[in-house]
Scaffold this motif. Structure first.
Motif, short mmCIF file in Angstrom:
data_model
loop_
_atom_site.label_atom_id
_atom_site.label_comp_id
_atom_site.label_asym_id
_atom_site.label_seq_id
_atom_site.Cartn_x
_atom_site.Cartn_y
_atom_site.Cartn_z
N GLN A 35 0.81 -1.22 0.00
CA GLN A 35 0.00 0.00 0.00
C GLN A 35 0.85 1.27 0.00
O GLN A 35 0.44 2.30 -0.54
CB GLN A 35 -0.97 -0.01 1.18
N THR A 36 2.04 1.20 0.59
CA THR A 36 2.96 2.34 0.54
C THR A 36 3.35 2.62 -0.91
O THR A 36 3.28 3.75 -1.38
CB THR A 36 4.22 2.05 1.39
N LYS A 37 3.73 1.56 -1.62
CA LYS A 37 4.09 1.72 -3.04
C LYS A 37 2.90 2.21 -3.86
O LYS A 37 3.06 3.05 -4.75
CB LYS A 37 4.63 0.40 -3.59
N ALA A 38 1.71 1.70 -3.55
CA ALA A 38 0.50 2.10 -4.30
C ALA A 38 0.17 3.57 -4.08
O ALA A 38 -0.25 4.26 -5.02
CB ALA A 38 -0.68 1.23 -3.89
N LEU A 39 0.35 4.07 -2.86
CA LEU A 39 0.06 5.48 -2.58
C LEU A 39 0.95 6.38 -3.43
O LEU A 39 0.49 7.39 -3.98
CB LEU A 39 0.24 5.78 -1.10
N VAL A 40 2.22 6.00 -3.54
CA VAL A 40 3.16 6.79 -4.33
C VAL A 40 2.84 6.66 -5.83
O VAL A 40 2.72 7.66 -6.55
CB VAL A 40 4.61 6.37 -4.04
N ALA A 41 2.67 5.42 -6.31
CA ALA A 41 2.45 5.17 -7.74
C ALA A 41 1.15 5.79 -8.24
O ALA A 41 1.06 6.22 -9.39
CB ALA A 41 2.45 3.67 -8.01
N ARG A 50 0.06 11.97 2.98
CA ARG A 50 1.40 11.79 3.54
C ARG A 50 1.51 10.62 4.50
O ARG A 50 2.61 10.26 4.92
CB ARG A 50 1.81 13.06 4.30
N PHE A 51 0.38 10.02 4.90
CA PHE A 51 0.42 9.02 5.97
C PHE A 51 0.03 7.63 5.49
O PHE A 51 -0.92 7.47 4.73
CB PHE A 51 -0.53 9.43 7.10
N ILE A 52 0.77 6.64 5.98
CA ILE A 52 0.41 5.23 5.87
C ILE A 52 0.14 4.78 7.30
O ILE A 52 1.05 4.73 8.13
CB ILE A 52 1.55 4.39 5.26
N ARG A 93 10.77 2.57 9.00
CA ARG A 93 11.87 3.00 8.11
C ARG A 93 11.48 2.81 6.65
O ARG A 93 11.80 3.64 5.79
CB ARG A 93 13.15 2.22 8.43
N TYR A 94 10.78 1.72 6.35
CA TYR A 94 10.34 1.46 4.98
C TYR A 94 9.41 2.57 4.50
O TYR A 94 9.60 3.13 3.42
CB TYR A 94 9.65 0.10 4.90
N VAL A 95 8.40 2.90 5.30
CA VAL A 95 7.45 3.95 4.93
C VAL A 95 8.18 5.29 4.79
O VAL A 95 7.97 6.03 3.83
CB VAL A 95 6.30 4.04 5.97
N HIS A 96 9.05 5.60 5.72
CA HIS A 96 9.81 6.85 5.67
C HIS A 96 10.70 6.93 4.43
O HIS A 96 10.94 8.03 3.92
CB HIS A 96 10.67 7.01 6.93
N SER A 97 11.18 5.79 3.95
CA SER A 97 12.08 5.81 2.78
C SER A 97 11.37 6.32 1.53
O SER A 97 12.04 6.71 0.56
CB SER A 97 12.65 4.40 2.53
N PHE A 98 10.04 6.35 1.53
CA PHE A 98 9.27 6.89 0.42
C PHE A 98 8.89 8.36 0.64
O PHE A 98 8.13 8.92 -0.12
CB PHE A 98 7.99 6.06 0.22
N GLY A 99 9.39 8.94 1.73
CA GLY A 99 9.05 10.32 2.04
C GLY A 99 7.68 10.46 2.68
O GLY A 99 7.11 11.55 2.71
#
Length: 198
Positions: A35-41, A50-52, A93-99
């Motif tokens: 879902q983190t990747k999907a929010l960005v894509a 900005r939040f997951i 850390r994973y979520v933060h790595s996407f800003g």
């Protein structure tokens, strides 16, 4: 400048994605990474989300001998070499790595909402923070979370006093922020009952 033309800066609301509506209490690191990747894509991050936020189901209600939260290492494995399984700071850390910013869930009562109502996964007792506010909110801040949703199902089920509980939680968050230097956005979730805005 005319009064009608004045620009007043406004802090944007903490919008983003929460695991609850799609995954109920069956969330794990694979879901959050996807879902983190999907929010960005999808472009939602560029639009201001900005939040997951990891909702209920992230822990099973177990505590260790020091009554610290025990996280299932199968649900939350190490994401790369050098990380420890069952450590929520990995997913942060994973979520933060996407800003993006990361959110976590708890309840003001002794158990969270999935214990009280039918959900996809099994009802889990002891998934709230009552009796452990200082310890739990400090842990959330140490893990690096930026947002904490505090639900009210346990508070309602136990007939707790909202102003008393919310004040205790706010003080616990303030202490955690002082100790760690890390801010936690406090999200009160009690469906508009008991005038939470006061």
């Amino acid at each position: 400048v005319k009064e009608s033309e004045r620009q007043v800066p406004v802090t944007p609301p903490p919008t983003g994605w929460s695991s609850w509506n799609s995954f109920s209490n069956t969330v794990d690191s694979a879901v959050i990474m996807q879902q983190t990747k999907a929010l960005v894509a999808s472009g939602m991050q560029k639009a201001g989300d900005r939040f997951i936020n990891i909702d209920e189901g992230w822990w099973l209600g177990d505590r260790d001998k020091d009554v610290s939260i025990v996280v299932d290492p199968k649900q939350w494995p190490a994401l790369k070499a050098g990380e420890q399984s069952g450590d929520m700071s990995n997913i942060v850390r994973y979520v933060h790595s996407f800003g993006l910013k990361a959110g976590i869930y708890t309840d003001a009562g002794e158990s969270g909402c999935s214990f009280y109502g039918p959900d996809i996964g099994p009802p889990r007792p002891h998934t709230g923070s009552e009796g452990h506010y200082d310890q739990d909110f400090l842990q959330f801040a140490k893990w690096g979370f930026d947002y904490v949703k505090v639900d009210w199902c346990g508070g309602h089920g136990e007939n707790l006093d909202p102003p008393v509980q919310y004040a205790a939680i706010a003080h616990a968050i303030e202490r955690a922020e002082r100790i760690t230097g890390h801010s936690l956005f406090f999200s009160i979730c009690n469906w508009g009952n008991n005038s939470p805005w006061t």
